[in-house]
Design a protein around this motif. Structure first.
Motif, short mmCIF file in Angstrom:
data_model
loop_
_atom_site.label_atom_id
_atom_site.label_comp_id
_atom_site.label_asym_id
_atom_site.label_seq_id
_atom_site.Cartn_x
_atom_site.Cartn_y
_atom_site.Cartn_z
N LYS A 71 37.17 50.13 33.07
CA LYS A 71 36.19 50.36 34.26
C LYS A 71 36.26 51.93 34.63
CE LYS A 71 36.69 45.98 36.75
NZ LYS A 71 37.46 45.13 37.73
N GLU A 72 37.62 52.44 34.44
CA GLU A 72 37.48 53.99 34.62
C GLU A 72 36.33 54.47 33.60
OE1 GLU A 72 41.51 54.75 33.98
OE2 GLU A 72 42.45 53.89 35.57
N VAL A 113 41.25 46.00 31.05
CA VAL A 113 39.83 46.15 32.02
C VAL A 113 39.60 47.08 32.97
CG1 VAL A 113 38.92 44.89 33.90
CG2 VAL A 113 39.72 43.48 31.75
N ASN A 114 41.06 47.61 33.49
CA ASN A 114 41.03 48.55 34.45
C ASN A 114 40.59 50.01 33.83
OD1 ASN A 114 41.90 46.81 36.65
ND2 ASN A 114 44.02 47.34 36.35
N SER A 138 30.96 48.22 31.50
CA SER A 138 30.72 47.06 32.31
C SER A 138 30.86 45.69 31.32
CB SER A 138 29.36 47.09 33.08
OG SER A 138 28.28 47.11 32.04
#
Length: 156
Positions: A118-119, A114-115, A123
């Protein structure tokens, strides 16, 4: 049980192959069998190696003293240009060796993915999960996923 999450390396491949085969066996035992080639494990590792070279993919492993306990393959997916969000996160495969399941390993692999998504400015995340595998379905529901489409098949 101590372990660390890190990017997959070639030295991890023997563990990935073991976990992959464990998953195949589980699917067969539960009556769901997608036909695989005889050399499917080696092809899987070639696929992983290709993804390791891609800027649009992340192959993570959870590794401890006894080797790799699980892995997560994440990719940037693309939909046709008619959609508002063309790019999305795709969890291609997440697997944890049975002896390490239900100990937070899968959840940590997912959260690290997930991180990474996001980077990448994404979304939304999608994945496929086998309906015959309630442990897996429940895991993804616990992570907050909900069914929005059913994948169907028909053999001719």
């Amino acid at each position: 049980m101590e372990y660390a999450l890190r990017v997959c390396q070639k030295r991890d491949f023997m563990y990935l192959k073991e976990i992959y085969l464990e998953c195949v066996e589980l699917h067969q035992k539960n009556g769901y069998f997608l036909k695989k080639l005889p050399d499917a494990p080696e092809i899987f590792l070639q696929y992983v190696e290709e993804l390791m070279e891609s800027a649009d993919a992340l192959v993570l492993v959870a590794a401890g003293d006894k080797g790799v306990m699980g892995y997560c393959i994440s990719k940037v997916g693309e939909k046709p240009p008619v959609y508002a969000d063309v790019r999305y996160g795709l969890i291609d495969n997440l697997a944890v060796a049975e002896e390490y399941q239900r100990k937070g390993v899968g959840e940590q692999l997912f959260q690290e993915s997930v991180n990474w998504f996001k980077e990448k400015g994404l979304s939304r995340i999608e994945l496929e999960v086998a309906v015959f595998n309630p442990k897996s379905v429940n895991f993804w529901k616990k992570m907050g996923f909900k069914t929005f489409m059913n994948l169907m098949e028909w053999e001719m």
